[in-house]
Design an enzyme around this catalytic site. Structure first.
Site, PDB file in Angstrom:
ATOM      1  N   HIS A 213       0.757  -1.335  -0.011  1.00 56.57           N
ATOM      2  CA  HIS A 213       0.021   0.171   0.010  1.00 56.57           C
ATOM      3  C   HIS A 213       0.942   1.446   0.023  1.00 56.57           C
ATOM      4  CE1 HIS A 213       1.088  -0.043   4.218  1.00 56.57           C
ATOM      5  NE2 HIS A 213       0.717   1.225   4.149  1.00 56.57           N
TER       6      HIS A 213
HETATM    7  C1  UD1 Z   1      -2.269   5.364   4.963  1.00 56.67           C
HETATM    8  C2  UD1 Z   1      -0.845   6.064   5.674  1.00 56.67           C
HETATM    9  C3  UD1 Z   1      -0.093   4.979   6.012  1.00 56.67           C
HETATM   10  C4  UD1 Z   1      -0.715   3.665   6.657  1.00 56.67           C
HETATM   11  C5  UD1 Z   1      -2.136   3.393   5.768  1.00 56.67           C
HETATM   12  C6  UD1 Z   1      -2.646   2.238   6.298  1.00 56.67           C
HETATM   13  C7  UD1 Z   1      -0.738   8.418   5.388  1.00 56.67           C
HETATM   14  C8  UD1 Z   1       0.467   9.146   4.903  1.00 56.67           C
HETATM   15  N1  UD1 Z   1      -0.317   7.095   4.978  1.00 56.67           N
HETATM   16  O1  UD1 Z   1      -1.885   5.362   3.761  1.00 56.67           O
HETATM   17  O2  UD1 Z   1       1.033   5.300   6.729  1.00 56.67           O
HETATM   18  O3  UD1 Z   1       0.118   2.568   6.718  1.00 56.67           O
HETATM   19  O4  UD1 Z   1      -2.712   4.485   5.567  1.00 56.67           O
HETATM   20  O5  UD1 Z   1      -3.564   1.605   5.303  1.00 56.67           O
HETATM   21  O6  UD1 Z   1      -1.218   8.776   6.328  1.00 56.67           O
HETATM   22  N2  UD1 Z   1      -9.235   5.093   0.101  1.00 56.67           N
HETATM   23  C9  UD1 Z   1     -10.434   4.405  -0.354  1.00 56.67           C
HETATM   24  N3  UD1 Z   1     -11.088   3.810   0.465  1.00 56.67           N
HETATM   25  C10 UD1 Z   1     -10.719   3.796   1.891  1.00 56.67           C
HETATM   26  C11 UD1 Z   1      -9.285   4.622   2.183  1.00 56.67           C
HETATM   27  C12 UD1 Z   1      -8.655   5.131   1.100  1.00 56.67           C
HETATM   28  O7  UD1 Z   1     -11.019   4.372  -1.465  1.00 56.67           O
HETATM   29  O8  UD1 Z   1     -11.213   3.519   2.909  1.00 56.67           O
HETATM   30  C13 UD1 Z   1      -8.414   5.681  -1.110  1.00 56.67           C
HETATM   31  C14 UD1 Z   1      -8.299   7.273  -0.834  1.00 56.67           C
HETATM   32  O9  UD1 Z   1      -9.053   8.023  -1.202  1.00 56.67           O
HETATM   33  C15 UD1 Z   1      -6.774   7.426  -1.570  1.00 56.67           C
HETATM   34  C16 UD1 Z   1      -6.148   5.974  -1.300  1.00 56.67           C
HETATM   35  O10 UD1 Z   1      -6.990   5.120  -1.265  1.00 56.67           O
HETATM   36  O11 UD1 Z   1      -6.984   7.707  -2.835  1.00 56.67           O
HETATM   37  C17 UD1 Z   1      -4.975   6.320  -0.277  1.00 56.67           C
HETATM   38  O12 UD1 Z   1      -5.565   6.411   0.908  1.00 56.67           O
HETATM   39  P1  UD1 Z   1      -4.751   7.319   2.108  1.00 56.67           P
HETATM   40  O13 UD1 Z   1      -5.560   7.884   3.078  1.00 56.67           O
HETATM   41  O14 UD1 Z   1      -4.316   8.319   1.102  1.00 56.67           O
HETATM   42  O15 UD1 Z   1      -3.631   6.509   2.361  1.00 56.67           O
HETATM   43  P2  UD1 Z   1      -3.284   5.152   2.418  1.00 56.67           P
HETATM   44  O16 UD1 Z   1      -2.310   4.928   1.495  1.00 56.67           O
HETATM   45  O17 UD1 Z   1      -4.039   4.135   2.991  1.00 56.67           O
END
Ligand code: UD1
Length: 368
Positions: free
Chosen positions: A208
């Protein structure tokens, strides 16, 4: 009688729900404890399922902030968390781990002169541009009490000249895993539901991190590695990974790989069960690499570095995204020494709650 002190936990992303879980009982017992959910993770299988399965109290408020650039997300969280803190006026704020929610919560509280407590302080990868490294460093430097899961994390903070209260508490994730062991054993049937049957006859893969999935080159290498894995592979796909795989038009290629089980992100219990019975775990996750070792399962970490330095002596293999290394290591089951992080026989949650209570006693005016 004076009311109990009010403490607020700020969480938002999956690993934080896990770190909060073992603390909830201790915190609710001693304090008026409220949970602010930033909304960073919002899907059922990234958020609600953890609240249900880990029996976390419903968040007092969910700010619904997710997505966007790091700056925009953190900024929106900062403004909204500040508003809630101004209204609630807590005696202390707890933040967990190293996500954007951690940093926003810590900054909002520190700027209002509300003491910040950092759970899982002092972790360092020494990779300077990594989002999590920025978040954890800044959070540590505005915290009043820093609870460290490992001896190395204590040393890291001292080396940075942090003069605030540094406490070696042991690892709350280990505490939760230990308490969950019977449930993991009883949950073996979940493997069938996930498509993998035989113990030790499959691999568990998760990715991830921005460094792994935001780069098309790296994702291509990953797909190439997956296509040659020697065992059936269970791959719960994180939303960030899914989005990038689709964006880089790699999803179809992945979907066609034989013996690859692409599934939605797993609940805590299913993830640990899958890790417990796997031949090996391949991951870029900080949490899962040590959870696998806690469970005695070999780990291939798909990164060049780790914050959990102690794991390197116990069988954590830093393989990066190197296909030759991955395949070579999987030829013979890598050895692993099961590990524990704890302070004698004390529970981290107990050490943390007691220390916070002492801190607040010294700080708050005495009631009649
Ligand atoms: C975040 C944390 C990371 C942690 C990880 C666990 C930061 C910088 N990173 O990364 O340290 O290890 O979470 O998962 O805070 N999205 C969905 N559904 C969800 C959640 C996210 O579709 O329930 C999408 C978001 O819209 C985004 C992408 O997934 O486009 C990434 O999500 P984001 O919250 O930016 O961070 P993670 O990559 O999950």
């Amino acid at each position: 009688m004076k009311a109990k002190p009010k403490v607020i936990s700020i969480v938002g992303a999956r690993p934080q729900f896990i770190k909060l879980a073992p603390l909830v009982k201790e915190l609710s017992h001693r304090f008026r404890h409220r949970i602010i959910h930033t909304g960073q993770h919002f899907d059922n299988n990234m958020s609600s399922i953890f609240f249900r399965q880990l029996r976390l109290p419903k968040p007092y408020i969910n700010l619904g902030i997710s997505g966007g650039t790091h700056g925009a997300m953190t900024g929106r969280m900062l403004a909204r968390v500040e508003k809630v803190l101004l209204y609630e006026s807590p005696d202390l704020v707890l933040v967990y781990g190293d996500t954007n929610s951690t940093l926003a919560g810590a900054l909002a509280a520190a700027k209002l002169a509300i003491p910040v407590v950092h759970i899982e302080a002092g972790m360092r990868s020494f990779v300077s541009g990594m989002p999590e490294e920025i978040n954890r460093k800044l959070t540590d430097h505005v915290s009043e009490i820093l609870f460290c899961p490992t001896p190395v994390s204590v040393k890291n903070l001292k080396a940075e000249g942090i003069k605030k209260k540094i406490v070696y508490s042991g690892d709350v994730m280990y505490e939760l895993l230990k308490a969950s062991r019977p449930a993991i054993t009883a949950n073996q049937k979940a493997l069938k539901k996930l498509g993998v049957r035989e113990e030790s006859e499959y691999l568990l893969l998760t990715v991830h991190r921005a460094a792994t999935v935001d780069s098309e080159t790296n994702l291509r290498v990953l797909v190439d590695i997956i296509s040659e894995l020697p065992l059936p592979t269970l791959f719960p796909v994180h939303p960030r990974a899914r989005k990038r795989l689709k964006q880089f038009k790699l999803w179809r290629e992945l979907d066609q790989i034989d013996r690859l089980f692409l599934v939605e992100p797993l609940s805590y219990l299913d993830a640990l069960t899958a890790a417990r019975y796997a031949y090996a775990v391949l991951t870029d996750s900080g949490g899962l690499q040590k959870e696998a070792l806690f469970l005695g399962t070999p780990v291939l970490t798909l990164r060049e570095e780790t914050e959990w330095i102690e794991t390197l002596k116990l069988g954590n293999n830093l393989v990066g995204l190197d296909k030759a290394k991955v395949l070579k290591l999987l030829q013979v089951k890598p050895s692993v020494k099961s590990m524990v992080y704890r302070v004698k026989n004390k529970k981290p949650s107990h050490i943390i709650a007691e220390e916070i209570a002492r801190f607040l006693q010294r700080r708050l005016p005495r009631g009649d």
